[in-house]
Design a protein around this motif. Sequence first.
Motif, short mmCIF file in Angstrom:
data_model
loop_
_atom_site.label_atom_id
_atom_site.label_comp_id
_atom_site.label_asym_id
_atom_site.label_seq_id
_atom_site.Cartn_x
_atom_site.Cartn_y
_atom_site.Cartn_z
N HIS A 24 -11.03 -38.34 -56.12
CA HIS A 24 -11.89 -39.53 -56.10
C HIS A 24 -13.28 -39.22 -56.64
CE1 HIS A 24 -14.52 -42.67 -54.46
NE2 HIS A 24 -13.43 -43.42 -54.42
N TYR A 25 -13.83 -38.08 -56.32
CA TYR A 25 -15.14 -37.60 -56.78
C TYR A 25 -16.35 -38.24 -56.13
CZ TYR A 25 -13.74 -34.68 -60.75
OH TYR A 25 -13.22 -33.70 -61.54
N ASP A 26 -16.22 -39.37 -55.47
CA ASP A 26 -17.42 -40.03 -54.95
C ASP A 26 -17.18 -40.66 -53.59
OD1 ASP A 26 -20.12 -40.49 -55.26
OD2 ASP A 26 -19.86 -42.38 -56.33
N LEU A 27 -16.53 -39.92 -52.72
CA LEU A 27 -16.28 -40.40 -51.37
C LEU A 27 -17.58 -40.31 -50.58
CD1 LEU A 27 -13.93 -41.45 -49.71
CD2 LEU A 27 -13.46 -39.12 -49.00
N LYS A 28 -18.09 -41.47 -50.17
CA LYS A 28 -19.34 -41.57 -49.42
C LYS A 28 -19.34 -42.91 -48.69
CE LYS A 28 -21.80 -43.42 -53.41
NZ LYS A 28 -22.94 -43.27 -54.29
N PRO A 29 -20.23 -43.12 -47.73
CA PRO A 29 -20.19 -44.35 -46.94
C PRO A 29 -20.26 -45.64 -47.76
CG PRO A 29 -21.60 -42.77 -45.86
CD PRO A 29 -21.22 -42.18 -47.20
N SER A 30 -21.06 -45.68 -48.81
CA SER A 30 -21.16 -46.92 -49.58
C SER A 30 -19.89 -47.23 -50.38
CB SER A 30 -22.37 -46.90 -50.52
OG SER A 30 -22.24 -45.86 -51.45
N ASN A 31 -18.97 -46.29 -50.46
CA ASN A 31 -17.69 -46.52 -51.13
C ASN A 31 -16.55 -46.73 -50.13
OD1 ASN A 31 -18.84 -46.44 -53.64
ND2 ASN A 31 -18.41 -44.27 -53.94
N VAL A 32 -16.92 -46.90 -48.87
CA VAL A 32 -15.95 -47.26 -47.84
C VAL A 32 -16.25 -48.71 -47.47
CG1 VAL A 32 -15.15 -46.81 -45.49
CG2 VAL A 32 -15.75 -44.90 -46.99
N LEU A 33 -15.29 -49.57 -47.72
CA LEU A 33 -15.45 -51.00 -47.48
C LEU A 33 -14.70 -51.40 -46.22
CD1 LEU A 33 -14.68 -51.98 -51.17
CD2 LEU A 33 -16.91 -51.48 -50.15
N LEU A 34 -15.31 -52.29 -45.44
CA LEU A 34 -14.69 -52.75 -44.19
C LEU A 34 -14.27 -54.20 -44.35
CD1 LEU A 34 -17.24 -51.26 -41.64
CD2 LEU A 34 -15.08 -50.28 -42.41
N ASP A 35 -13.04 -54.51 -43.94
CA ASP A 35 -12.59 -55.90 -44.00
C ASP A 35 -12.95 -56.62 -42.71
OD1 ASP A 35 -10.62 -55.21 -42.13
OD2 ASP A 35 -9.00 -55.17 -43.62
N ASP A 36 -12.50 -57.85 -42.56
CA ASP A 36 -12.85 -58.66 -41.38
C ASP A 36 -12.37 -58.04 -40.08
OD1 ASP A 36 -14.13 -60.54 -42.95
OD2 ASP A 36 -12.35 -61.82 -43.13
N ASP A 37 -11.33 -57.23 -40.14
CA ASP A 37 -10.79 -56.58 -38.94
C ASP A 37 -11.39 -55.18 -38.73
OD1 ASP A 37 -9.07 -58.73 -38.41
OD2 ASP A 37 -7.60 -57.94 -39.83
N MET A 38 -12.42 -54.84 -39.52
CA MET A 38 -13.07 -53.52 -39.46
C MET A 38 -12.12 -52.40 -39.88
SD MET A 38 -16.24 -53.99 -38.80
CE MET A 38 -16.90 -52.44 -38.26
N THR A 39 -11.14 -52.73 -40.71
CA THR A 39 -10.27 -51.71 -41.30
C THR A 39 -10.97 -51.19 -42.55
OG1 THR A 39 -8.29 -52.84 -40.49
CG2 THR A 39 -7.99 -51.27 -42.31
N GLN A 84 -14.07 -25.17 -60.29
CA GLN A 84 -13.13 -26.14 -60.84
C GLN A 84 -13.01 -27.34 -59.89
OE1 GLN A 84 -11.60 -25.95 -63.70
NE2 GLN A 84 -10.03 -27.50 -63.56
N ALA A 85 -13.00 -28.53 -60.45
CA ALA A 85 -12.79 -29.74 -59.66
C ALA A 85 -11.42 -29.67 -59.00
CB ALA A 85 -12.88 -30.96 -60.55
N SER A 86 -11.34 -30.17 -57.76
CA SER A 86 -10.09 -30.07 -57.02
C SER A 86 -10.02 -31.14 -55.94
CB SER A 86 -9.96 -28.69 -56.38
OG SER A 86 -10.94 -28.56 -55.37
N ILE A 87 -8.83 -31.30 -55.39
CA ILE A 87 -8.67 -32.22 -54.28
C ILE A 87 -9.39 -31.70 -53.04
CG2 ILE A 87 -6.62 -33.46 -55.00
CD1 ILE A 87 -4.89 -31.44 -53.68
N GLU A 88 -9.61 -30.40 -52.97
CA GLU A 88 -10.37 -29.83 -51.85
C GLU A 88 -11.81 -30.32 -51.87
OE1 GLU A 88 -8.27 -28.04 -53.75
OE2 GLU A 88 -6.76 -27.49 -52.26
N GLY A 89 -12.32 -30.65 -53.06
CA GLY A 89 -13.66 -31.22 -53.16
C GLY A 89 -13.76 -32.55 -52.43
N ASP A 90 -12.70 -33.36 -52.52
CA ASP A 90 -12.69 -34.61 -51.78
C ASP A 90 -12.62 -34.36 -50.27
OD1 ASP A 90 -13.01 -36.25 -53.96
OD2 ASP A 90 -10.95 -37.02 -53.97
N ALA A 91 -11.95 -33.29 -49.86
CA ALA A 91 -11.92 -32.95 -48.44
C ALA A 91 -13.33 -32.60 -47.95
CB ALA A 91 -10.96 -31.78 -48.19
N TYR A 92 -14.09 -31.88 -48.78
CA TYR A 92 -15.48 -31.56 -48.44
C TYR A 92 -16.28 -32.86 -48.31
CZ TYR A 92 -20.25 -29.82 -48.78
OH TYR A 92 -21.57 -29.56 -48.54
N ARG A 93 -16.13 -33.76 -49.28
CA ARG A 93 -16.85 -35.04 -49.25
C ARG A 93 -16.50 -35.83 -47.99
NH1 ARG A 93 -15.27 -34.34 -54.61
NH2 ARG A 93 -17.01 -34.27 -56.06
#
Length: 161
Positions: A24-39, A84-93
Amino acid sequence: MNITIDVATASDYLRNHGPAPIVHYDLKPSNVLLDDDMTAHVGDFRLARFLVQSDSTSSLLTGSTVGLRGSIGYIPPEYGMGGQASIEGDAYRYGILVLEMFTGISPTDERFRNGLNLHKHVEMAFSDRVTKIIDHRLFLVNDGGENANAEVIDDCLGSVI
């Protein structure tokens, strides 16, 4: 807690359940969207790339890996050292996102200078002072008062962190 589980589930899907893992490369709070049910739903895939794995190497499909990708405070330290970019980078994020959610402190907060960062801040408080760094707004009940079970909640969040 449900929001962190939703984001973890989305990250697991990106990593393990498609034709190829996606970074994903940019996992952060502003990229987490909440729906009406707070999902929670993960959004903003502008920087995302497929990770193609062969027998001996991994490489990103489409796009260059030159330069740092992502937002300051969420970029894994090894990326700054040419890693090297990796999926582990997203785990860190994801870990930084969880720490930010439970502490209420941004990884770019001005108190983090001279080698101190959110991860180290939490690590220094672990385990005897972890309840001091948890955002106690998480414990407020509808009338604005403290939750009577705050001590139990502190213990639970201490385990999460």
